[in-house]
Design an enzyme around this catalytic site. Structure first.
Site, PDB file in Angstrom:
ATOM      1  N   SER A 106      55.790  32.995  40.630  1.00 30.58           N
ATOM      2  CA  SER A 106      54.691  33.697  39.946  1.00 30.58           C
ATOM      3  C   SER A 106      54.603  35.178  40.324  1.00 30.58           C
ATOM      4  O   SER A 106      54.004  35.963  39.589  1.00 30.58           O
ATOM      5  CB  SER A 106      53.361  33.020  40.266  1.00 30.58           C
ATOM      6  OG  SER A 106      53.147  32.967  41.659  1.00 30.58           O
TER       7      SER A 106
ATOM      8  N   ASP B  31      44.700  38.837  43.540  1.00 28.02           N
ATOM      9  CA  ASP B  31      44.037  37.526  43.500  1.00 28.02           C
ATOM     10  C   ASP B  31      44.373  36.788  44.801  1.00 28.02           C
ATOM     11  O   ASP B  31      44.990  37.366  45.690  1.00 28.02           O
ATOM     12  CB  ASP B  31      44.439  36.761  42.222  1.00 28.02           C
ATOM     13  CG  ASP B  31      45.900  36.326  42.206  1.00 28.02           C
ATOM     14  OD1 ASP B  31      46.558  36.366  43.269  1.00 28.02           O
ATOM     15  OD2 ASP B  31      46.390  35.933  41.136  1.00 28.02           O
TER      16      ASP B  31
ATOM     17  N   HIS C  93      48.478  36.859  44.943  1.00 26.39           N
ATOM     18  CA  HIS C  93      49.408  37.889  44.451  1.00 26.39           C
ATOM     19  C   HIS C  93      48.901  39.307  44.712  1.00 26.39           C
ATOM     20  O   HIS C  93      47.712  39.563  44.566  1.00 26.39           O
ATOM     21  CB  HIS C  93      49.623  37.713  42.944  1.00 26.39           C
ATOM     22  CG  HIS C  93      50.004  36.327  42.551  1.00 26.39           C
ATOM     23  ND1 HIS C  93      49.065  35.377  42.195  1.00 26.39           N
ATOM     24  CD2 HIS C  93      51.202  35.722  42.494  1.00 26.39           C
ATOM     25  CE1 HIS C  93      49.695  34.241  41.921  1.00 26.39           C
ATOM     26  NE2 HIS C  93      50.987  34.421  42.101  1.00 26.39           N
TER      27      HIS C  93
END
Ligand SMILES: *[C@@H]1O[C@H](CO)[C@@H](O)[C@H](O)[C@H]1NC(C)=O
Ligand SMILES: *[C@@H]1O[C@H](CO)[C@@H](O)[C@H](O)[C@H]1NC(C)=O
Ligand SMILES: *[C@@H]1O[C@H](CO)[C@@H](O)[C@H](O)[C@H]1NC(C)=O
Ligand SMILES: *[C@@H]1O[C@H](CO)[C@@H](O)[C@H](O)[C@H]1NC(C)=O
Length: 359
Positions: free
Chosen positions: A35, A324, A327
């Site tokens: 991700s 977040d 990340h």
């Protein structure tokens, strides 16, 4: 997305990102990862692991694309530094063979080296399926490039960074089968064994120039800090120790591949050390909040993921290292990309992505 809108947003992102793009230094960049690098490959999959909603992309020209970030990922910045366009996602039916000539991004949120990693979230492209997808693209590219394919692939940059989810979304899960079966050292060995096979497969498919990102200090992400029983907001030492073990073994494995695979370059990027330096010395890098997320909720804003319903209290995203609970922000990513591009990743030539491109 309607074709006209697609062209429009592409033009806008070109204008914003291509400010110092020069002639491309490599024919293409192929990206494999999780991700941290996913440009939207999970958008059409049956999974909880997708990020194509506000406020993700709040500072990105195309808005919420599926990137887990307020703006660009490391590979967005890196592609710009290399003079390439933004590398398109593999899993987008709008992308045709001629859009892939500067590379394809196969990265998929929740994925890992092990096929099982991240299964809790639903569908994702594991490292093995990302390699399979590359094989498919290679066939399409060959039909365009014909006898130039081998040379083109050999001169292209392969950016690979895997392993974070094999810890966060596997070994460290509360009910983890692998944690029951393996001691930390043997788990790291298992991962490296599989990873070696996978990188060798990319070599067999024609890859020669590899930039391999190690795993960052996962013990310092707001998710780990916010959920740790330790009430003090400090990095979770035990998690960082696991990651360091993985990275140490990875470096040994890459040195070995670099030696044993003819004509190959495996450049190890020690993401851990640089990230730790930035987290520790955050003021010098212009950050105000090192260990708390910009978008999220709970302790360190790390216990609940970034969601549209949460108030976005951080007006200045650039003050934060973390966007977040998992990340980093675009600003952190841009610093990291510059390190990879023209920093010193290893003492001898090729020292960085720029020099790797020159070869
Ligand atoms: C590719 O094929 C063309 C036409 O057959 C030939 O002129 C050229 O030298 C070939 N290039 C390579 C790299 O083999
Ligand atoms: C908990 O926090 C304290 C104070 O920062 C630190 O010294 C200690 O090592 C932490 N314990 C764990 C288990 O991380
Ligand atoms: C990898 O091999 C090349 C020669 O093929 C060499 O120039 C380079 O320094 C090697 N890298 C490492 C990390 O040993
Ligand atoms: C690295 O590249 C960036 C962006 O092009 C530039 O600002 C910086 O001066 C470069 N640093 C070195 C050491 O070349």
């Amino acid at each position: 997305m309607a074709p006209s809108l697609f062209i429009l947003t592409t033009l806008i992102s070109f204008a914003l990102f291509a400010t110092f793009a020069e002639e491309a230094q490599v024919p293409a960049m192929f990206v494999f990862g999780d991700s941290l690098f996913d440009p939207g490959n999970n958008n059409n999959l049956a999974t909880l692991a997708k990020a194509n909603y506000f406020p993700n992309g709040i500072d990105f020209p195309e808005g919420a694309t599926g990137r887990y970030c307020n703006g660009g990922t490391v590979v967005d910045y890196l592609s710009n530094l290399l003079g390439l366009q933004i590398i398109p996602p593999y899993n987008n039916p709008e992308i045709k063979a001629h859009d892939m000539l500067q590379g394809v991004n196969f990265a998929s949120a929740a994925s890992g080296i092990l096929d099982d990693t991240g299964r809790f979230y639903g569908e994702r492209f594991s490292m093995d399926s990302q390699i399979q997808n590359f094989g498919r693209i290679l066939e399409e590219l060959s039909s365009v490039l014909e006898n130039r394919t081998e040379d083109y692939i050999g001169r292209s940059l392969f950016f690979v960074s895997m392993g974070s989810n094999d810890y966060i979304n596997n070994f460290l899960l509360p009910i983890s089968k692998t944690a029951r079966l393996y001691a930390p050292e043997s788990y790291a060995e298992l991962l490296i064994h599989e990873y070696r096979r996978q990188l060798k497969e990319l070599y067999d498919l024609g890859g020669r120039k590899f930039l391999i990102g190690g795993v960052g200090p996962l013990g310092c992400i707001p998710n780990q800090i916010g959920n740790s029983p330790n009430a003090s907001d400090t990095c979770v030492e035990s998690t960082n120790i696991l990651v360091l073990q993985f990275n140490t073994n990875l470096k040994v494995m890459l040195d070995d591949l670099n030696r044993s695979l003819r004509g190959s370059y495996f450049l190890f990027w020690d993401v851990y050390s640089k990230s730790m330096e930035i987290i520790t010395d955050y003021l010098r890098y212009g950050f105000k909040y090192p260990l708390t997320a910009c978008c999220g909720a709970g302790r360190s804003k790390g216990q609940i993921i970034c969601l549209p319903v949460l108030p976005l209290e951080c007006q200045n995203r650039d003050d934060y290292i973390f966007w977040d609970p998992y990340h980093p922000t675009a600003r952190f990513n841009s610093i990291a990309a510059e390190v990879a591009y023209n920093g010193t990743l290893q003492p001898s030539f090729p020292r960085n992505a720029m020099q790797l491109a020159l070869l």
